[in-house]
Each structure stands twice: as C-alpha cells, then as structure tokens.
Design a protein around this motif. Sequence first.
Motif, PDB file in Angstrom:
ATOM      1  N   LEU A 124      29.401  65.325 142.113  1.00 52.20           N
ATOM      2  CA  LEU A 124      30.161  65.213 143.362  1.00 52.20           C
ATOM      3  C   LEU A 124      31.134  66.374 143.515  1.00 52.20           C
ATOM      4  N   ASP A 125      31.782  66.751 142.417  1.00 48.49           N
ATOM      5  CA  ASP A 125      32.728  67.877 142.477  1.00 48.49           C
ATOM      6  C   ASP A 125      32.017  69.188 142.803  1.00 48.49           C
ATOM      7  N   GLU A 126      30.823  69.371 142.252  1.00 44.51           N
ATOM      8  CA  GLU A 126      30.059  70.594 142.535  1.00 44.51           C
ATOM      9  C   GLU A 126      29.662  70.640 144.009  1.00 44.51           C
ATOM     10  N   ALA A 127      29.230  69.513 144.551  1.00 44.34           N
ATOM     11  CA  ALA A 127      28.879  69.462 145.979  1.00 44.34           C
ATOM     12  C   ALA A 127      30.118  69.696 146.842  1.00 44.34           C
ATOM     13  N   ARG A 128      31.243  69.153 146.435  1.00 48.45           N
ATOM     14  CA  ARG A 128      32.497  69.360 147.170  1.00 48.45           C
ATOM     15  C   ARG A 128      32.857  70.848 147.150  1.00 48.45           C
ATOM     16  N   LEU A 160      18.092  75.989 152.150  1.00 48.07           N
ATOM     17  CA  LEU A 160      18.688  77.233 152.644  1.00 48.07           C
ATOM     18  C   LEU A 160      18.220  78.427 151.814  1.00 48.07           C
ATOM     19  N   ALA A 161      18.064  78.226 150.506  1.00 45.41           N
ATOM     20  CA  ALA A 161      17.571  79.303 149.646  1.00 45.41           C
ATOM     21  C   ALA A 161      16.171  79.724 150.079  1.00 45.41           C
ATOM     22  N   GLY A 162      15.367  78.769 150.536  1.00 48.59           N
ATOM     23  CA  GLY A 162      14.041  79.081 151.042  1.00 48.59           C
ATOM     24  C   GLY A 162      14.068  79.952 152.290  1.00 48.59           C
ATOM     25  N   LEU A 163      15.214  79.925 152.978  1.00 46.68           N
ATOM     26  CA  LEU A 163      15.398  80.766 154.168  1.00 46.68           C
ATOM     27  C   LEU A 163      16.123  82.066 153.830  1.00 46.68           C
ATOM     28  N   GLY A 164      16.378  82.261 152.534  1.00 47.47           N
ATOM     29  CA  GLY A 164      17.052  83.476 152.102  1.00 47.47           C
ATOM     30  C   GLY A 164      18.570  83.383 152.108  1.00 47.47           C
ATOM     31  N   VAL A 169      27.692  70.652 150.847  1.00 50.16           N
ATOM     32  CA  VAL A 169      26.260  70.945 150.962  1.00 50.16           C
ATOM     33  C   VAL A 169      25.545  70.311 149.769  1.00 50.16           C
ATOM     34  N   SER A 170      24.541  69.496 150.074  1.00 50.00           N
ATOM     35  CA  SER A 170      23.810  68.832 148.998  1.00 50.00           C
ATOM     36  C   SER A 170      22.923  69.848 148.280  1.00 50.00           C
ATOM     37  N   ALA A 171      22.486  69.489 147.095  1.00 53.04           N
ATOM     38  CA  ALA A 171      21.587  70.356 146.328  1.00 53.04           C
ATOM     39  C   ALA A 171      20.280  70.580 147.093  1.00 53.04           C
ATOM     40  N   ALA A 172      19.780  69.534 147.746  1.00 53.81           N
ATOM     41  CA  ALA A 172      18.543  69.666 148.520  1.00 53.81           C
ATOM     42  C   ALA A 172      18.737  70.623 149.691  1.00 53.81           C
ATOM     43  N   VAL A 201      23.603  79.787 148.891  1.00 51.93           N
ATOM     44  CA  VAL A 201      24.842  79.028 149.034  1.00 51.93           C
ATOM     45  C   VAL A 201      25.826  79.372 147.918  1.00 51.93           C
ATOM     46  N   THR A 202      25.323  79.579 146.714  1.00 49.54           N
ATOM     47  CA  THR A 202      26.193  79.932 145.595  1.00 49.54           C
ATOM     48  C   THR A 202      26.919  81.246 145.871  1.00 49.54           C
ATOM     49  N   GLU A 203      26.204  82.197 146.419  1.00 43.44           N
ATOM     50  CA  GLU A 203      26.811  83.490 146.764  1.00 43.44           C
ATOM     51  C   GLU A 203      27.862  83.321 147.860  1.00 43.44           C
TER      52      GLU A 203
END
Length: 191
Positions: A63-67, A80-84, A72-75, A87-89
């Motif tokens: 939950l803290d990581e998503a916060r 979004l990563a599939g669209l280039g 943004v959920s992991a899914a 999120v981490t960046e």
Amino acid sequence: MFERLTDGARGVVKGAVGLAGQRGDARVDPGHLLLALLDARGTKGAFALAALGVQREAVVGGLDEARRRGGVSAADAEALAGLGIDVTEIVSRVEEAHGEGALASSGRQAGRLRRAGSGHRPFTKEAKTILEQSLRVALARKDKIIGDEHLLLALTARPGVVRDVLAGCGVTFDGVQRVLGQGNGGAATAG
C-alpha cells in the motif's frame, strides 16, 4: 446498509476510519478497510486472511509503494509501461524536484488543512464502491447480513491497488471463496 453489517464488519469500518485518522488521511480508502480487516480478531474475514498467510507488513509495504506512486496500481503501472511510460521514472523525477513521497503526501496535506480538528472522515468513491460491492457479494451468496468476509471478497473483486496488493500476497477472490467454504458461490461478482 450499515444496519445490515455484522458487529465484525462494523468494527472493520470503524477501524478503517480510525486508521485514516491515525495516518492523517482526510478520507477513508480501500487500503484502510484492508488494514482494518487485518487488525480484526475472531471474524471470518480475519480467519480467511490468516489461513491464506497474509502478513500485515507485506500489505503495508504494498500500500505504501502504491501511495508513493500517487495511487497508481501495479497493474496500471504495467499497462503504462506497455505504452512506453515508466511510472517509476516519473515518481523519481517528481521526488527529485519536490522531495521524497511528494506524490504520496499531497492528499494528506490537503486533508489536514481542510479538516484540521475534525473527527469526520468521509469515504472515497472507491471505498464506498467496496461497501456496495460487499452487499452484492452477500446477496450472491444468499446471506442476509454483510460480514467482514463480504468486505474481503469485495476488496478482492474490485480492480485497483488493494486487489493488486492482495494478489501479490497470493490472495484472490476464488482463494478467499475456497477458504470460506463457498467454492463458487458469488463468482459472478468477481468482475
């Protein structure tokens, strides 16, 4: 609907409100409901979580990581990563410019300013949806009351951060159903 809740389910809802207050959050979200379920004792939902081996630390971490990612959920991050879009960046750049946890704290700070001294904590739209879903789950299972197990099933049925965190702990709608001894009852509500 509150009158249909068992004492255990009421305890979870009240516990979620208390947890939101302790964390300084302006609103009660599904994560607060999940944490309150983990804190419950002697209920069907608490039994199911324990039987499935869910550890509070893993849930809090998820939950803290998503916060930190701004909810943004992991899914969603994966999609979004599939669209280039990384999120981490994005999170790293925002934190570089505005400080660690910048995306996580924005709602908290605003909530503190708006509700300073107020004991009232409204529920987010997502949390209200979970409560409504728990009623649908109970009806699908032909139960006349809403227990905390119905809240847990609703949390596993609705897409979002909490379902992702639970899935990361190996908890699914079907798995909770099996533990509760209702193999396929209410499976239509899992979407």
